[in-house]
Design an enzyme around this catalytic site. Structure first.
Site, PDB file in Angstrom:
ATOM      1  N   LYS A   1       4.092  -6.793   4.368  1.00  0.00           N
ATOM      2  CA  LYS A   1       3.867  -5.418   3.927  1.00  0.00           C
ATOM      3  C   LYS A   1       3.589  -4.573   5.155  1.00  0.00           C
ATOM      4  O   LYS A   1       3.121  -5.047   6.178  1.00  0.00           O
ATOM      5  CB  LYS A   1       2.709  -5.334   2.938  1.00  0.00           C
ATOM      6  CG  LYS A   1       1.351  -5.765   3.448  1.00  0.00           C
ATOM      7  CD  LYS A   1       0.570  -4.719   4.209  1.00  0.00           C
ATOM      8  CE  LYS A   1       0.520  -3.420   3.429  1.00  0.00           C
ATOM      9  NZ  LYS A   1      -0.045  -2.336   4.299  1.00  0.00           N
TER      10      LYS A   1
ATOM     11  N   THR B   1       2.901  -8.002  12.058  1.00  0.00           N
ATOM     12  CA  THR B   1       2.836  -6.707  11.411  1.00  0.00           C
ATOM     13  C   THR B   1       1.524  -6.622  10.650  1.00  0.00           C
ATOM     14  O   THR B   1       0.623  -7.415  10.872  1.00  0.00           O
ATOM     15  CB  THR B   1       4.046  -6.492  10.494  1.00  0.00           C
ATOM     16  OG1 THR B   1       3.997  -5.175   9.999  1.00  0.00           O
ATOM     17  CG2 THR B   1       4.076  -7.477   9.352  1.00  0.00           C
TER      18      THR B   1
ATOM     19  N   GLU C   1       7.048   4.957   7.604  1.00  0.00           N
ATOM     20  CA  GLU C   1       6.649   6.230   7.002  1.00  0.00           C
ATOM     21  C   GLU C   1       7.412   7.395   7.648  1.00  0.00           C
ATOM     22  O   GLU C   1       7.287   7.652   8.838  1.00  0.00           O
ATOM     23  CB  GLU C   1       5.141   6.428   7.146  1.00  0.00           C
ATOM     24  CG  GLU C   1       4.368   5.455   6.260  1.00  0.00           C
ATOM     25  CD  GLU C   1       2.871   5.573   6.416  1.00  0.00           C
ATOM     26  OE1 GLU C   1       2.419   6.318   7.308  1.00  0.00           O
ATOM     27  OE2 GLU C   1       2.150   4.909   5.664  1.00  0.00           O
TER      28      GLU C   1
ATOM     29  N   THR D   1       0.864  -1.186   0.000  1.00  0.00           N
ATOM     30  CA  THR D   1       0.000   0.000   0.000  1.00  0.00           C
ATOM     31  C   THR D   1       0.898   1.233   0.000  1.00  0.00           C
ATOM     32  O   THR D   1       1.282   1.714  -1.049  1.00  0.00           O
ATOM     33  CB  THR D   1      -0.964  -0.008   1.199  1.00  0.00           C
ATOM     34  OG1 THR D   1      -0.229  -0.225   2.404  1.00  0.00           O
ATOM     35  CG2 THR D   1      -2.020  -1.095   1.041  1.00  0.00           C
TER      36      THR D   1
END
Length: 500
Positions: free
Chosen positions: A260, A271, A358, A231
């Site tokens: 991911k 995760t 991120e 994503t």
């Protein structure tokens, strides 16, 4: 905000600007410098561009390309594919449906999120494993672009339909090795993406036969599947390795895994999504404790932003295609060997998530040693990894060990006596193999070489070592590690594409 920043850019010169990001006040100050003039860092991007998924070619950042394998050794009997569906209307070309199938029935196990709002695929996959007692699992199907979370009864029906669509392909194929044993699904289902939206289930169901016909065993097929589950990831996360077991040293087994995640990572199970596959013969009753042990020391020991997703799932399938004696106990020599292999592999795989956090600029391991128990060591490490003050200090390259010590001191739910101030030591351990920089020794602060500290913190990788000195009784020898990243400007910027 964008117009303000563009005005500043017009006044002070051209800088890289990503219109998907919004600059914080701190970001503007960094852009302008303390005296209102353009800073030296103004030529660097203040926003890290992220796309819907990692495209088939050319989009992986140069700094992350070293984490994408160019070849692999994959377990016998497993096939993979990545197919474009267009789950999100804005995705017109990238694969977003991953399918992984075993030619042979598998033992299976999974661990799931502890978030109260558990997504429909979590519920459906748990039911599949319970109804089949972890046996006769044949496939995993995953879509990206929509989490199918908080979608009510319809979401459950959609998740179930995805699994049954794969079952229909499996058991209608003339090449299948076993006929359908019951009406129970043999497919685990996962989804990732935006929460609160229904899947375009008709599009997905229609694409399943295409995904099934594309199944193959080459590295490119596994990599395509790994890309399909991305994503906000900037690179696909795929690993593979071979190993042997004590009872059959002449046999070579393979273990492959993909995962991911880049945000909403502080799992209490795994995760966001992860899958492990092996051709070793492992009994269903052995897989679950094996996975739990490995996950506690890997996927449950990473943190990016402190959030636990609604969809967190990590599954393992073992089909025994490589032969050998079935592993029915983790206490056996084969079981003990497999624990070490799967745990180390899971750690390596989960660490790729942290490296893609991120807004992350640092990859940090915090290691807590000489604790009375593993659980206490892990709780202390977790507290440090989740501390915004620690994470922002690391981003600012500030050797503020007081923030680390503060987190050690407020770690909660510990047994009596693991943290004794006068026995606690803190050090920075450089990744170049040079001597550790001691910051605190048995409760006493050291005179810190700020120049060396700054040099250590310039590096991307760092280890923080916390020695509890054995705890109250002085005899603790247990240790635990946690892997996390820093908080940068980008960490707190909205990802507008996540809702597009």
């Amino acid at each position: 905000m964008e117009s303000v920043v563009r005005g500043l850019i017009s006044k002070f010169g051209t800088v890289d600007f990503n219109p998907r990001c919004a600059l914080s006040k701190v970001g503007i100050e960094r852009l302008l410098g303390s005296k209102g003039s353009r800073s030296a860092s103004a030529s660097k991007p203040l926003c890290q561009a992220r796309t819907y998924s990692a495209p088939v070619a050319g989009a992986v950042p140069a700094s992350k390309q070293r984490y994408v394998p160019t070849s692999g050794t994959y377990p016998k009997g497993f096939l993979a594919s990545g197919t474009h569906v267009g789950v999100k209307p804005t995705n017109t070309q990238f694969p977003d449906l991953a399918l992984l199938v075993s030619d042979l029935p598998c033992s299976g196990a999974a661990v799931f999120t502890k978030n109260k709002f558990q997504a429909a695929p979590v519920t459906v996959s748990r039911q599949v494993l319970e109804q089949r007692s972890g046996e006769d699992i044949r496939a995993i199907v995953i879509n990206s672009g929509c989490a199918n979370a908080v979608t009510g009864k319809g979401g459950l029906e959609d998740a179930s339909a995805m699994g049954h669509a794969v079952d229909d392909c499996l058991y209608s194929s003339v090449s299948t090795t076993r006929k359908r044993s019951s009406d129970l699904s043999s497919t685990l289902v996962m989804s990732t993406g935006v929460i609160g939206q229904r899947l375009p289930i008709s599009k997905i169901i229609s694409a399943v036969p295409t995904a099934y016909s594309a199944l193959a065993s080459a590295h490119t097929d596994w990599l395509s599947a790994a890309r399909a589950i991305c994503t906000t990831d900037t690179f696909p996360k795929l690993l593979s390795r071979t190993f042997t077991l004590p009872s059959s040293p002449h046999l070579t087994y393979s273990l492959a895994g993909m995962t991911k995640g880049a945000g909403m990572i502080h799992p209490n199970m795994a995760t966001l999504l992860g899958m492990l596959f092996t051709d070793a013969p492992v009994a269903a009753g052995t897989l679950k404790p094996l996975l739990t042990y490995a996950v506690d020391r890997s996927f449950n020991a990473i943190s990016v932003d402190g959030d636990t997703s609604t969809n967190d799932t990590l599954a393992i399938l073992a089909n025994g295609a490589a032969g050998g004696n079935s592993i029915t106990s983790l206490d056996s020599p084969d079981g003990q060997a497999l624990i070490g292999i799967v745990t180390e592999f899971s750690q390596q795989l989960s660490q790729l998530v942290v490296r893609d956090g991120e807004g992350a600029t640092k990859f940090v391991r915090v290691r807590v040693v000489n604790s009375p128990s593993f659980d206490d060591a892990k709780k202390v490490a977790s507290t440090i990894a989740r501390s915004p003050l620690v994470k922002t200090a690391l981003y600012g390259k500030d050797a503020n060990w007081g923030r680390i010590l503060c987190a050690v001191g407020y770690a909660s739910d510990l047994n009596p006596g693991p943290v004794v101030p006068e026995k606690t030591s803190v050090s920075f351990v450089p990744t170049d193999g040079s001597k550790a920089l001691q910051l605190l020794v048995k409760g006493e602060p050291e005179i810190v070489d700020e120049k060396r500290a700054g040099k250590i913190l310039e590096e991307e990788d760092l280890e923080i070592l916390v020695d509890l000195g054995g705890g109250d009784g002085g005899e603790g020898k247990q240790e635990a590690s946690y892997w996390f990243c820093d908080f940068s400007h980008v960490s707190v910027l909205p990802l507008s594409e996540a809702n597009s």
